[in-house]
Design a protein around this motif. Structure first.
Motif, PDB file in Angstrom:
ATOM      1  N   UNK A 286       3.121  -1.566   6.997  1.00  0.00           N
ATOM      2  CA  UNK A 286       2.869  -0.905   5.713  1.00  0.00           C
ATOM      3  C   UNK A 286       3.963  -1.340   4.744  1.00  0.00           C
ATOM      4  N   UNK A 287       3.551  -1.885   3.605  1.00  0.00           N
ATOM      5  CA  UNK A 287       4.482  -2.378   2.584  1.00  0.00           C
ATOM      6  C   UNK A 287       4.316  -1.546   1.318  1.00  0.00           C
ATOM      7  N   UNK A 288       5.366  -0.818   0.942  1.00  0.00           N
ATOM      8  CA  UNK A 288       5.383  -0.017  -0.293  1.00  0.00           C
ATOM      9  C   UNK A 288       6.190  -0.749  -1.348  1.00  0.00           C
ATOM     10  N   UNK A 289       5.633  -0.839  -2.548  1.00  0.00           N
ATOM     11  CA  UNK A 289       6.353  -1.506  -3.638  1.00  0.00           C
ATOM     12  C   UNK A 289       7.138  -0.529  -4.503  1.00  0.00           C
ATOM     13  N   UNK A 290       7.082   0.756  -4.177  1.00  0.00           N
ATOM     14  CA  UNK A 290       7.922   1.708  -4.899  1.00  0.00           C
ATOM     15  C   UNK A 290       8.299   2.898  -4.022  1.00  0.00           C
ATOM     16  N   UNK A 291       7.391   3.852  -3.793  1.00  0.00           N
ATOM     17  CA  UNK A 291       7.812   5.056  -3.072  1.00  0.00           C
ATOM     18  C   UNK A 291       6.659   5.682  -2.296  1.00  0.00           C
ATOM     19  N   UNK A 292       7.029   6.603  -1.406  1.00  0.00           N
ATOM     20  CA  UNK A 292       6.085   7.454  -0.693  1.00  0.00           C
ATOM     21  C   UNK A 292       6.597   8.879  -0.802  1.00  0.00           C
ATOM     22  N   UNK A 293       5.735   9.777  -1.252  1.00  0.00           N
ATOM     23  CA  UNK A 293       6.129  11.171  -1.468  1.00  0.00           C
ATOM     24  C   UNK A 293       5.183  12.087  -0.694  1.00  0.00           C
ATOM     25  N   UNK A 294       5.748  12.884   0.203  1.00  0.00           N
ATOM     26  CA  UNK A 294       4.973  13.868   0.981  1.00  0.00           C
ATOM     27  C   UNK A 294       3.734  13.238   1.606  1.00  0.00           C
ATOM     28  N   UNK A 295       3.913  12.081   2.199  1.00  0.00           N
ATOM     29  CA  UNK A 295       2.788  11.351   2.785  1.00  0.00           C
ATOM     30  C   UNK A 295       2.972  11.186   4.285  1.00  0.00           C
ATOM     31  N   UNK A 296       1.876  10.888   4.953  1.00  0.00           N
ATOM     32  CA  UNK A 296       1.903  10.551   6.369  1.00  0.00           C
ATOM     33  C   UNK A 296       1.649   9.058   6.491  1.00  0.00           C
ATOM     34  N   UNK A 297       2.647   8.331   6.985  1.00  0.00           N
ATOM     35  CA  UNK A 297       2.555   6.877   7.140  1.00  0.00           C
ATOM     36  C   UNK A 297       2.677   6.543   8.612  1.00  0.00           C
ATOM     37  N   UNK A 298       1.649   5.936   9.176  1.00  0.00           N
ATOM     38  CA  UNK A 298       1.635   5.587  10.588  1.00  0.00           C
ATOM     39  C   UNK A 298       1.342   4.101  10.720  1.00  0.00           C
ATOM     40  N   UNK A 299       2.204   3.374  11.422  1.00  0.00           N
ATOM     41  CA  UNK A 299       2.016   1.928  11.541  1.00  0.00           C
ATOM     42  C   UNK A 299       2.497   1.431  12.895  1.00  0.00           C
ATOM     43  N   UNK A 300       1.770   0.479  13.444  1.00  0.00           N
ATOM     44  CA  UNK A 300       2.244  -0.203  14.651  1.00  0.00           C
ATOM     45  C   UNK A 300       3.280  -1.255  14.285  1.00  0.00           C
ATOM     46  N   UNK A 301       3.173  -1.776  13.068  1.00  0.00           N
ATOM     47  CA  UNK A 301       4.158  -2.726  12.574  1.00  0.00           C
ATOM     48  C   UNK A 301       5.264  -2.015  11.818  1.00  0.00           C
ATOM     49  N   UNK A 302       6.077  -2.775  11.113  1.00  0.00           N
ATOM     50  CA  UNK A 302       7.199  -2.216  10.364  1.00  0.00           C
ATOM     51  C   UNK A 302       6.711  -1.524   9.093  1.00  0.00           C
ATOM     52  N   UNK A 303       7.382  -0.465   8.707  1.00  0.00           N
ATOM     53  CA  UNK A 303       7.144   0.204   7.423  1.00  0.00           C
ATOM     54  C   UNK A 303       8.306  -0.165   6.514  1.00  0.00           C
ATOM     55  N   UNK A 304       7.974  -0.675   5.327  1.00  0.00           N
ATOM     56  CA  UNK A 304       9.015  -1.202   4.450  1.00  0.00           C
ATOM     57  C   UNK A 304       8.861  -0.657   3.031  1.00  0.00           C
ATOM     58  N   UNK A 305       9.952  -0.119   2.479  1.00  0.00           N
ATOM     59  CA  UNK A 305       9.985   0.367   1.094  1.00  0.00           C
ATOM     60  C   UNK A 305      11.311  -0.076   0.487  1.00  0.00           C
TER      61      UNK A 305
END
Length: 211
Positions: free
Chosen positions: A91-110
């Motif tokens: 999961x690639x975020x280009x800014x932010x995550x707020x009060x979210x559920x992020x689930x990934x088998x790979x890397x999560x990047x912000x």
């Protein structure tokens, strides 16, 4: 290619084959599914998004009650707010995550823009990179980094259900290769029913691989 928004006026978009490009935004309550990659040039509201490969959202995703986004491949988006996002890859975020559920088998990047993850649950089997975790308001931010993949009972039950349904669909469709030429050769009265069976099979195969 869909040239504008996906809204109640256009109806849901459920692709049978290939990739899907949406040049507008996805309105609340809509559903968009693609057996291949799904690209949304604008943003998505409280909608259901499914991609058999990668999911790319030019803007952000803001969920309320029923929305969720899932892809068997990677997910990229500008931001996520109160969103539920799941990826078989990263999961690639280009800014932010707020009060979210992020689930990934790979890397999560912000690491672009503000690069903040605050509130909600962030879980990755391959690591996390972010500029900022949490916020000044002290919202609870849960981060889980684990290579162990849990097997919830609901997931196992759903996988068995999907497999049974796929077996029945394959029996009906047979071993024939259902390309465009095969569909064109069908009687016009049969073609819509066969296309619907193929659409269901494509989506179930993608879901099975992700469970």
């Amino acid at each position: 290619l869909h040239p504008g928004d996906v809204s109640p006026a256009t109806g849901h978009l459920l692709a049978i084959r290939g990739h899907l490009l949406i040049q507008g935004r996805i309105h609340d309550g809509m559903e968009v599914r693609s057996p291949g990659s799904l690209e949304i040039r604008d943003s998505s509201g409280d909608a259901i998004l499914r991609a058999g490969q990668d999911l790319a959202v030019g803007g952000g995703i803001v969920h309320q009650a029923r929305g969720s986004a899932a892809a068997l491949g990677h997910v990229s988006l500008a931001f996520a707010e109160y969103a539920r996002v799941r990826a078989g890859g990263k999961i690639q975020l280009r800014d932010h995550a707020l009060h979210s559920t992020l689930l990934a088998r790979g890397k999560i990047r912000a690491c672009e823009g503000e690069g903040r993850i605050a509130g909600g649950i962030t879980r990755s089997a391959s690591g996390l990179e972010a500029n900022i975790l949490g916020n000044e308001a002290g919202d609870k931010t849960l981060v889980i980094l684990s290579r162990e993949r849990e097997e919830p009972r609901e997931a196992q039950t759903r996988r068995e259900e999907v497999s049974r349904t796929l077996d029945r669909l394959n029996q009906v469709l047979g071993k024939r290769t259902w390309d465009e030429a095969a569909l064109v050769s069908l009687d016009l009265r049969r073609r819509p029913a066969v296309e619907e069976l193929l659409r269901r099979r494509t989506l179930l195969e993608a879901e099975r691989d992700f469970l």
